[in-house]
Design an enzyme around this catalytic site. Structure first.
Site, mmCIF file in Angstrom:
data_model
loop_
_atom_site.group_PDB
_atom_site.id
_atom_site.type_symbol
_atom_site.label_atom_id
_atom_site.label_comp_id
_atom_site.label_asym_id
_atom_site.label_seq_id
_atom_site.Cartn_x
_atom_site.Cartn_y
_atom_site.Cartn_z
ATOM 1 N N ASP A 194 23.455 -5.838 -36.401
ATOM 2 C CA ASP A 194 24.309 -4.662 -36.578
ATOM 3 C C ASP A 194 24.925 -4.613 -37.966
ATOM 4 O OD1 ASP A 194 24.153 -3.046 -34.266
ATOM 5 O OD2 ASP A 194 25.086 -4.690 -33.148
ATOM 6 N N CYS A 250 24.745 -15.147 -35.057
ATOM 7 C CA CYS A 250 23.896 -15.031 -33.870
ATOM 8 C C CYS A 250 22.916 -13.870 -33.975
ATOM 9 C CB CYS A 250 24.745 -14.908 -32.608
ATOM 10 S SG CYS A 250 25.852 -13.498 -32.641
HETATM 11 C C1 PEP Z 1 23.840 -8.523 -33.754
HETATM 12 O O1 PEP Z 1 24.232 -7.375 -33.878
HETATM 13 O O2 PEP Z 1 23.328 -9.195 -34.678
HETATM 14 C C2 PEP Z 1 23.978 -9.207 -32.446
HETATM 15 C C3 PEP Z 1 23.725 -10.499 -32.315
HETATM 16 O O3 PEP Z 1 24.295 -8.432 -31.390
HETATM 17 P P1 PEP Z 1 23.227 -7.496 -30.641
HETATM 18 O O4 PEP Z 1 21.888 -7.762 -31.258
HETATM 19 O O5 PEP Z 1 23.313 -7.855 -29.212
HETATM 20 O O6 PEP Z 1 23.755 -6.134 -30.962
HETATM 21 MG MG MG Z 2 25.375 -6.486 -32.319
#
Ligand code: PEP
Ligand code: MG
Length: 831
Positions: free
Chosen positions: A711, A758
């Site tokens: 994001d 993450c």
């Molecule tokens: C991200 O945005 O990098 C993240 C780990 O969250 P998601 O991919 O679940 O939006």
């Molecule tokens: Mg995210």
């Protein structure tokens, strides 16, 4: 419209020969006054000119054009011969003889219906043995006579809501599984979307055309409660798909290769589709273009040719299913089962037949009918479903080859080659296989196509979307194909070939060494710790993550508990899941992220208002503030587990202001007080640029940060993370994104807090090195990436990584950032 009165139907008759059968059916027409008595000779003469066998045990004898004047009234008669009668020299056995007396073209409607019957084995069987003439009347005229006892078309009284959980949506394989399940149970099942569009669950094209993506709400209707339960259970379980795969994040990004030759004639760049390095010579795969002309013959003959072609294609696919299944496993073979299903799609067959009856040739009609559907699939919003157009294209070519009598040329002449093609069909890829193929490069295609999936399954390096230049490369050009780098090197020097071979050996050793060392703690060569954790969605995945070397769970995406069902999981159910995970980790950290719904993660049963800009609206924590009915039970479930398991951490997604965090914390503190739970480490996701820019303020109040690079990249670069055309540019190694991460780390360090990542960048080798260099202390990646990330970290000292990161921050582009990462000294580096 022709009707079919009972006196024109004879059930359960015997016929000694084809001529006998034709005489009997002619007699019906004669007795009913439809034709003059000598129409029979016209029918027999017609049969001499061309066999009127239509397929599936049905024949349609009719008179020659010269005997049309003997027709008094257009009509048809049906003779049912349950024991069968020998028809042509090809050994066909006919059980339904449909005699036609057509003065003009009023009978076409009946023929249309008849050909619909052709593709439905069950119906053919029923009509060939029924003792109720109304069955035939209904099948051939579309109406069951009122006089007959007529059970009205059964309603589908049992309905249930499900949410499609498949990461890649309803593509051909799960749709085939669904169709087979429904058929095996008998009865009808319909799928209906919110928009009202619906599909018969046994009709693959209809189902695919609904364009069902992950999270789509569906109403399933069935004739019985048991079938409904079986179907909804199977859909929820994924219809054979692996539901643990996270939804597509970003398409593979072009990476600066670890290995590159020194003196090559030219380099062709594409998109990496399957890893591997091979040395060989090129060969153009130019499948003979199919010359499909509109050459109509007698419609009955054309329909029969279609039937034969479909049957032959079906048989070819059966061989492929067996062959691929034996060599590479049932999951790879399932693609061709789906092709069989596409082949028997009733709608396509009907549409082809309609075109034949409108006066077109069989090949032309089939090409037109399938071509329309291919175009429709290509237009679907979802790129994965649109990629299924390639599958239908593959089926189309298979049938057209049969209709045109063309054999697919063998590609291989001498020894395996690196194949260059405009695009390859999944069949090509499987047919060619490792015996004939070292790897391939296509001018078109995408990394999520079945062709790419099969290539990965076969262990064949593959590069797709390399552009039309690849089609100009002469056959026999010496080349090196690097699937991981997405590159084809032409005319390499001797030294390059030698070095490529060495690299092949080294890659193999690296993979083995990385796996052997997967349980070592994540650290740089000089021992600076960087924990490597796993992103998982459910407790059931925890053990596999540990077995792969995970040092904890850096992100548990709780929304998947909501996405994979059709009602909100209760507080108790959530608690059970979190508890199971906390237990499985045996004290290792578990970071549970609160519900991150919105954006691309829709939960239809929550009835949320549609947003114009879903990624910028009520997403993540913003939605939770609006929906305490969802947020509070989740917080209570986490708090209960945290009370017994100090390894539990809580993290809030989509924080963009300090107020967001304070508000979320206040709500959680209330829950903790209510349940008498001691403090739980609290973190926030850094995935909105504003959060990174106020990291200093946030760092005074949180316990940790976890950067969501997926994001953070989309919001920093203003590029939708799911946009297929922007995928290559949506690169977390863009210096603007790295600057924001650097700010976050610096702020955290000043306040004694730690930062993890993450998002997808943590699992990418360049990303992992860069992030560790920036001071990130934990990398949470998908399970299969754990060993490789640990190995990459072991290849460098912390000082090297820090120097790399410093330099990255001064770069102008993502490409120049990636260019900074050179392979480490190999000697001992990855040991
Ligand atoms: C991200 O945005 O990098 C993240 C780990 O969250 P998601 O991919 O679940 O939006
Ligand atoms: Mg995210």
């Amino acid at each position: 419209m022709v009707d079919l009165p009972q006196n024109l139907i004879r059930l359960g008759v015997q016929a000694g020969s084809k001529a006998d059968a034709i005489s009997q059916v002619a007699a019906l027409l004669i007795e009913a006054g439809n034709v003059a008595p000598n129409y029979l000779s016209g029918m027999l003469a017609r049969e001499e000119q061309a066999n009127t066998y239509l397929g599936s045990g049905i024949a349609i004898p009719h008179g020659t054009p010269e005997t049309r004047n003997l027709i008094r009234k257009t009509g048809i008669a049906v003779l049912q011969v349950p024991g069968g009668v020998q028809w042509g020299e090809g050994g066909e056995t006919v059980r339904l003889v449909v005699g036609i007396a057509a003065a003009s073209d009023e009978h076409l409607d009946i023929l249309r219906r008849l050909t619909r019957v052709l593709s439905n084995d069950e119906l053919v069987e029923k009509l060939s043995t029924t003792t109720d003439p109304a069955d035939l009347q209904e099948a051939l005229t579309g109406e069951r006579p009122a006089a007959a006892p007529s059970p009205a078309a059964p309603e589908l009284p049992f309905t249930a809501q499900v949410t499609l959980p498949n990461p890649l949506g309803m593509h051909a394989r799960p749709a085939t599984g669904l169709a087979n399940l429904v058929r095996s149970r008998g009865g009808r099942v319909r799928l209906t979307r919110d928009s009202g569009e619906s599909a018969d669950a046994t009709r693959l094209m209809e189902v695919l055309s609904l364009g069902l993506t992950r999270g789509t709400a569906l109403t399933v209707s069935a004739e019985s409660r048991e079938t409904l339960a079986a179907v909804t259970d199977a859909i929820r379980a994924g219809l054979g798909d692996d539901l643990s795969a996270a939804p597509a994040q970003t398409a593979p990004v072009r990476r600066e290769p670890d290995w590159a030759p020194q003196h090559v004639g030219a380099t062709v760049e594409g998109v990496a589709a399957a890893d591997g390095l091979v040395v060989g010579v090129t060969r153009q795969h130019a499948p003979r273009p199919l010359d499909v002309r509109d050459e109509p013959s007698d419609p009955a003959q054309d329909a029969a040719r279609l039937d034969t072609a479909l049957a032959a294609a079906h048989a070819e696919l059966k061989v492929l299913v067996d062959d691929v299944g034996t060599k590479f496993g049932a999951d790879k073979a399932a693609i061709f089962l789906a092709h069989q299903e596409l082949l028997s799609d009733e709608g396509t067959v009907q549409d082809t037949v309609s075109r034949i009856l409108d006066g077109h040739g069989a090949a032309w009609a089939y090409q037109a009918a399938t071509g329309e559907r291919i175009a429709k699939l290509q237009k679907l919003d979802d790129p994965t479903l649109a990629a299924r157009a390639a599958d239908l294209g593959d089926v189309q070519r298979r049938v057209l080859r049969q209709l045109l009598g063309i054999r697919e040329a063998d590609v291989q002449a001498s020894g395996p080659v690196i194949l260059l093609a405009t695009d390859l069909t999944p069949s090509d890829t499987a047919r060619l296989g490792p015996d004939t193929l070292l790897g391939f490069v296509t001018a078109q295609g995408g990394p999520t196509s079945h062709t790419a999936i099969i290539a990965r399954g076969l262990g064949l390096p593959a590069v797709v979307a390399a552009g039309p230049g690849v089609l100009e490369v002469p056959d026999g050009t010496p080349a090196i194909l690097d699937g991981a780098a997405g590159r084809l090197y032409l005319n390499p020097s001797e030294a390059d070939v030698h070095s490529a071979r060495e690299r092949q050996g080294a890659l193999q050793q690296e993979r083995e060494a990385a796996r052997a060392a997967r349980f070592e703690p994540g650290a740089t060569r000089d021992g600076a710790r960087v924990e490597v954790a796993a992103n998982i969605n459910r407790a059931a995945d925890a053990l596999a993550a540990l077995e792969a070397g995970a040092e904890g769970v850096g992100l548990m995406r709780t929304e998947f508990l909501f996405l994979e069902r059709d009602s909100v999981p209760s507080e108790d159910e959530q608690e059970q899941e979190y508890r199971a995970m906390a237990l499985a980790l045996e004290g290792r950290p578990l970071i549970i992220r609160t519900l991150d719904i919105g954006g691309d993660k829709e939960v239809p049963y929550l009835g949320l208002a549609r947003e114009d800009n879903s990624f910028l609206g009520l997403r993540g924590i913003r939605l939770c503030f609006e929906r305490p009915d969802l947020f509070l039970p989740q917080l209570r479930a986490v708090a209960r587990v945290a009370k017994d398991h100090p390894n539990v951490h809580l993290m809030f997604p989509m924080i963009s202001t300090l107020e967001d965090f304070r508000r979320a914390r206040a709500i959680f503190d209330g829950v903790r007080r209510e349940l008498d739970v001691p403090s739980v480490p609290l973190g926030v996701m850094i995935e909105v640029p504003s959060a990174a820019l106020i990291a200093e303020a946030l760092a005074t109040e949180v316990d940790f940060f976890s950067v969501g690079t997926n994001d953070l990249t989309q919001y920093t670069l203003a590029m939708d993370r799911l946009h297929p055309q922007l995928a290559r540019q949506t690169d977390a190694m863009h210096p603007a994104v790295l600057q924001l991460i650097a700010l976050t780390v610096q702020a955290a360090e000043r306040h004694g807090k730690w930062v993890g990542v993450c998002g997808g960048a943590a699992g990418d080798e360049v990303g992992a090195l860069m992030l560790a260099g920036l001071g990130v202390r934990e990398l949470s990646v998908s399970t299969p990436q754990i060993a490789g990330v640990k190995a990459a970290l072991r290849g460098r000292t912390l000082a090297e990584l820090q120097a790399l990161a410093r330099e990255a921050l001064t770069q102008p582009t993502a490409e120049s950032v990636r260019a900074l990462v050179r392979p480490p000294e190999r000697e001992g580096a990855r040991a």
